[in-house]
Design a protein around this motif. Sequence first.
Motif: not given
Length: 177
Positions: A97-102
């Motif tokens: 799961i991507c936890m980047g800002t966007a």
Amino acid sequence: MPRLTTRKPKRIEAVAERAGGDKRYRILQTFMKRHQYRADALIEVLHKAQELFGYLEDDLLIFVSHHLKLPPSRVYGVATFYHFFNLKPQGKHTCVICMGTACYVKGSDKVLAAMEEATGVKPGETTPDKKVSLLTARCIGACGIAPAVVYDGEVAARQTQEDSLAKLKEWTDHDAE
């Protein structure tokens, strides 16, 4: 468990002795030789090592460190910096799961919470039955399709809690057959 940064000759000798009887270590050594044991081939070598062994255990990192003449801390630092390297055995299926800002702004935290609850594991862990590994990434570079989740190497766009739970159910139903 011995620490990776232990710089005792006995540790290197023990790793070398264990490596002597394992064909995968010989393949990895041939790969490093092809790259002329250059330190700048570290990422490629770690990729090959993970391909051969499934994950990067401490002794394997020591082996790479010794042959590329790099400090163990540098090898470990690279292995832990990039999310595609695994330091523990992974489950049959992986969910990153991507936890980047966007992604976070668009709800990846809720997707993560749903998956944690459904699997009973935290990020970086694998279910006791070794079927699912739950991972997070700082950013996978797919901001335009946020929130993004990578299921078994395939990027899925605009994921919701329901989408991730459906994928989990698909995996568990398929594995039960």
